[in-house]
Design an enzyme around this catalytic site. Sequence first.
Site, short mmCIF file in Angstrom:
data_model
loop_
_atom_site.label_atom_id
_atom_site.label_comp_id
_atom_site.label_asym_id
_atom_site.label_seq_id
_atom_site.Cartn_x
_atom_site.Cartn_y
_atom_site.Cartn_z
N GLY A 192 0.84 -1.19 0.00
CA GLY A 192 0.00 0.00 0.00
C GLY A 192 0.87 1.24 0.00
N GLN A 240 2.68 10.01 1.78
CA GLN A 240 4.00 9.37 1.95
C GLN A 240 4.98 9.80 0.85
OE1 GLN A 240 2.11 5.25 2.57
NE2 GLN A 240 3.99 5.11 3.76
N CYS A 253 5.50 -0.37 7.67
CA CYS A 253 5.18 0.87 6.95
C CYS A 253 6.43 1.33 6.21
CB CYS A 253 4.73 1.94 7.94
SG CYS A 253 4.30 3.51 7.16
N LEU A 254 6.26 1.72 4.96
CA LEU A 254 7.41 2.18 4.18
C LEU A 254 7.98 3.48 4.74
CD1 LEU A 254 5.95 1.35 0.64
CD2 LEU A 254 7.57 -0.02 1.99
N HIS A 289 -4.90 1.12 7.51
CA HIS A 289 -3.55 1.68 7.70
C HIS A 289 -3.34 2.88 6.76
CE1 HIS A 289 1.00 1.04 8.11
NE2 HIS A 289 0.92 1.84 7.05
N GLU A 290 -3.75 2.73 5.49
CA GLU A 290 -3.53 3.82 4.51
C GLU A 290 -4.44 5.01 4.78
OE1 GLU A 290 -0.92 3.59 2.89
OE2 GLU A 290 -0.61 1.44 3.12
N HIS A 330 -2.99 7.17 7.32
CA HIS A 330 -1.99 8.10 6.77
C HIS A 330 -2.67 9.41 6.32
CE1 HIS A 330 1.87 6.08 6.70
NE2 HIS A 330 1.39 5.01 6.10
#
Length: 173
Positions: free
Chosen positions: A46, A51, A97-98, A139-140, A143
Amino acid sequence: MAILPIIVAPDPQLKTISTPVAEITDEIRELVADMFETMYEAPGIGLAAIQVGVQKRLLVLDVVGKGQEGEDPEPIAIINPDITWVSDDDSMYEEGCLSVPSHYADVVRPTEIKLSYLDLDGEKQELHADGLLSTCIQHEIDHLDGILFVDHISALKRNMILRKLLKQKKMAS
Ligand code: K1U
Ligand code: ZN
């Protein structure tokens, strides 16, 4: 298409609340294409626009392909998501998470969700998600509201992770 730099925590941009996409333009379609390329290359399942430094309510995901060879990709672009229902029961998943590289933690979230969103043609879509898809979407969307998975864990663990990331940033600069 282009691979975009991913912002790493701690960074004030990751704490901002993203604004709705007003119109789905060619610029938005190009951003989505770049976000897919960035997500697959990372690799990740994702990616939210914030991000990569774009403060818009937009995310991409593919929990099927998982960026691995041999799996058919199932890319989904989600614009202006709205969670309309969450299940009473919760599930725990060890999230990554990236923007929080090399750190993982168990996060508890509603097992199933329903959401509505716009697709890249501006059509309203409804989705009932469970399993990893549900976890990843939540999760996204976090963000888009300036929330990281570490905000769901104890302050002690969160501060430890963020301090390590800050130290790495200082050493790299
Ligand atoms: O940074 C992100 O938001 C992407 C993140 C999404 C996510 C992972 C796990 C639970 C919830 C949300 C990632 O993709 S981290 C990398 C990852 O999970 C993965 C990478 C390659 C193959 C399989 C998984
Ligand atoms: Zn993330």
